[in-house]
Write an enzyme that holds these catalytic residues in place. Structure first.
Site, PDB file in Angstrom:
ATOM      1  CD  GLU A  45      -2.714   0.994   2.648  1.00 31.25           C
ATOM      2  OE1 GLU A  45      -3.675   1.761   2.776  1.00 31.25           O
ATOM      3  OE2 GLU A  45      -2.423   0.105   3.489  1.00 31.25           O
ATOM      4  CE  LYS A 114      -7.312   1.093   3.367  1.00 30.09           C
ATOM      5  NZ  LYS A 114      -6.060   1.414   4.104  1.00 30.09           N
ATOM      6  CB  CYS A 166      -4.588  -2.103   4.134  1.00 29.89           C
ATOM      7  SG  CYS A 166      -3.767  -2.314   5.748  1.00 29.89           S
ATOM      8  CB  SER A 193      -0.921  -4.236   8.314  1.00 26.51           C
ATOM      9  OG  SER A 193      -1.412  -4.738   9.530  1.00 26.51           O
TER      10      SER A 193
END
Length: 678
Positions: A45, A114, A166, A193
């Site tokens: 990400e 996202k 994520c 993360s």
């Protein structure tokens, strides 16, 4: 249609805002994926910019320049591989979205945004990004091409690729359900993360369950390293096929990038969708983008990746590796000459120093001596290559005296136990160690103050706190002076437990640029030190040296934690409460978000109710919250620390609390009333 695909994941150690440096790492990862004959490479990400760019995501001038780097990457891709890379997408005149682009040579095929933004724990994504509405698709001009953007699925020669980014996979209404309805064969999850103990197990669950439930190959990759100074990313990467894990990476590598791959059977996963009791709607074809791309010719002799085992996390080893990786990244990203440390002979400073030593050993093993020495040279440390000298002897004799300077600063109340423990630990590691006394400095300050009130001199009976704090504060200027002179980072030694309640001296033991164990509870610090003494920390990339232990840690482990600031015998737990109890109160309060009454209710159901009376637990809860409420101003000033346990005392990235408040008087009274009724 291809029956199998070889899918690669890349974990890279990005630096926020360093577009050129991050692009170079991505290109190196692409080269490794080519060597592994990958068809698709998934990057983490926001890999292009770094995840921790903070309010620079508000800078339209800066964010609008990012797509040009997508073009630069696409121009250098091989013709037979697709690459998915995370980046921030600014819609001109609008807002910024957390996005991932699917690229091939010279082409940006589309962008997925996202849908669910992380807003818990240390994450504040809604501050910068806007969530993308499910089901919406638009076309934008991006990097000189007209590109579909939004909730889309890519179809490449009959194989469908989709994304969860994520946090998308951590929520109940995860996009995976929609991807299943659109018959996606491969779900890719680029993540940022942060590391926390126990978190990898949760990731494994949603990766394997995502593969099983959605009848798809599930691919996960995470950022690596201490990117922006606080959060450490573990570089976790996993691939699941038919609900089983077929690739799981080593975590917390000191390599700048790490690429791993697996060959999976697309048809096997499709067969699971055929027998699923969840009906697939044939008309569910929204947001499908047909990609003009030819996979490389299938290799029918290439074996499928077998099911792999998943080792349970060793929490002490994982915590040590995460902190050591953070220390290494701070050292190299700040171009400094290592660390300075006030080594007290106690548990906290001992662990800080030990993990600097461990970081150097692991960095050499992973990077190789030449690359390691080049990194040291960027921080003004020049060491000769070791030649025939054994590795640990070279680290001890040539590296550590340049990387770590320690000082034992004894007071009038210090004893030989701590002095000898500090000297022994520094000697075994090879740190440059000094020993001096602060007694004259303390006496000088006391004379200055007592001369102001000659008829009313300071006494321990009336001025206990002030007399303790001046000793801690006098230790700060000297070690700061050494750090500045030697181009070193000064480490503070506060731990999570004591930082939570403010059991520390501002401008004393909290002095420093970085507090490496600020995210580790005191209970765990004590356990880790014993672990280092008895077992040693596991090493990676080291077949001949599996673990690193310190015999000198025994002198640390065998002491009761003490500040040595009073003329009488003093222990930290006598000042506070047993550390395991205090850590339990903190953890319950911060992870379950309950009031003092709620904390008591949890404790009454657990082991401490069997060990201590109800009245004692109530007294300790009152003690904890009294200190917690009074000392928020201290937590606001504590040096940056790494997030290691599930919770944190850091008010900037985890736990926010008002500096001025009413001490939770009503809530504490409610707890006492509840206890009286039992």
């Amino acid at each position: 249609m291809r029956q199998t695909l070889t899918i690669a994941t890349a974990s890279i150690n990005t630096t926020p805002l360093d577009l050129d440096g991050n692009l170079a790492l991505i290109r190196a990862a692409v080269a490794d994926a080519v060597q592994q004959q990958a068809d698709v490479l998934l990057l983490p990400e926001l890999a292009l910019t770094g995840y921790g760019c903070e309010d620079m995501f508000f800078s339209a001038d800066w964010v609008s320049g990012v797509p040009a780097y997508l073009s630069q990457l696409a121009e250098t891709l091989p013709p037979s591989m697709m690459v998915a890379v995370g980046f921030p997408l600014l819609i001109t005149g609008g807002q910024v979205f957390n996005a991932v682009a699917l690229l091939s040579q010279y082409q940006v095929h589309g962008v997925v945004c996202k849908q669910h933004l992380a807003r818990n724990g240390i994450h504040y994504e809604p501050r910068w990004f806007t969530p993308w509405p499910a089901g919406e698709v638009m076309t934008l001009e991006l990097a000189g091409q007209h590109v579909p953007v939004g909730d889309i699925v890519f179809e490449v020669e009959g194989i469908r690729l989709g994304f969860e980014i994520c946090e998308d996979s951590w929520v109940a209404s995860r996009p995976g359900r929609s991807l299943y309805e659109r018959q996606v064969d491969v779900i890719m999850n680029p993540s940022a993360s942060h590391f926390a103990l126990g978190k990898q197990k949760v990731r494994r669950q949603f990766v394997c369950e995502g593969s099983r439930a959605y009848g798809a190959v599930y691919v996960y990759t995470n950022l690596l390293g201490c990117e922006a100074g606080r959060a450490v990313y573990d570089g976790d990467a996993m691939i699941a096929s038919n609900g089983e894990l077929v690739m799981s990476s080593d975590r917390l590598s000191f390599a700048p990038w790490r690429v791993q791959s697996a060959t999976v059977d697309i048809g096997l996963n499709r067969s699971q969708r055929m027998i699923s009791s969840q009906r697939l709607q044939p008309a569910e074809q929204r947001g499908i983008v047909i990609v003009p791309f030819d996979w490389q010719e299938e290799d029918y002799h290439r074996a499928l990746s077998p099911q792999t085992t998943f080792a349970d996390e060793d929490p002490h080893a994982a915590a040590c590796r995460a902190i050591a990786l953070g220390l290494w990244d701070w050292q190299r990203k700040t171009y400094t000459s290592g660390y300075a440390l006030s080594l007290s002979g106690g548990a906290d400073s001992a662990l800080c120093g030990t993990l600097v030593w461990f970081a150097q050993v692991q960095a050499v093993l992973t990077l190789g001596e030449e690359a390691y020495a080049q990194t040291l040279a960027q921080g003004r440390i020049n060491v000769a290559l070791r030649g025939d000298k054994p590795l640990l002897a070279w680290i001890h004799d040539d590296v550590m005296p340049n990387v770590l300077t320690t000082v034992y600063q004894g007071s009038a109340h210090s004893g030989n136990v701590t002095r000898n423990a500090a000297a022994g630990l520094a000697d075994e590691m090879g740190a440059l160690h000094y020993d001096w006394s602060i007694a004259e400095l303390v006496a000088g300050y006391l004379k200055l103050v007592n001369d102001l009130t000659p008829d009313d001199p300071m006494t321990w009976e009336r001025d206990d706190l002030a007399l303790q704090n001046i000793q801690a504060r006098v230790r700060s200027p000297g070690i700061w002076l050494i750090a500045n002179r030697q181009n070193k980072l000064l480490m503070a030694t506060s731990n999570l437990s004591e930082a939570s309640v403010g059991y520390c001296t501002m401008d004393g033991d909290t002095s420093g640029v970085l507090s490496p164990i600020g995210g580790v509870s005191k209970s765990r610090v004590l356990q880790i030190n014993r672990y280092i003494m008895e077992q040693g920390i596991p090493l990676q990339d080291s077949p001949d040296l599996p673990r690193l232990a310190l015999a000198a840690m025994e002198a640390i482990v065998n002491q009761a934690p003490t500040a040595e600031l009073r003329p009488v015998e003093q222990t930290d737990e006598a000042d506070l409460m047993p550390y395991p109890v205090m850590d339990a109160i903190r953890r319950i309060n911060q992870t379950q978000n309950v009031t003092p009454k709620g904390v008591l209710q949890v404790l009454l159901r657990g082991e401490y109710a069997q060990m201590y009376s109800k009245e004692q637990l109530v007294a300790w809860i009152k003690r904890y919250f009294g200190l917690y409420c009074r000392n928020q101003w201290k937590r606001e000033r504590i040096a940056a620390s790494f997030h290691i346990e599930a919770d944190s005392a850091d008010p900037k990235t985890y736990r926010r609390f008002p500096i001025l408040a009413n001490q939770l008087k009503r809530e504490l009274a409610e707890m006492e009333a509840f206890a009286r009724q039992l």
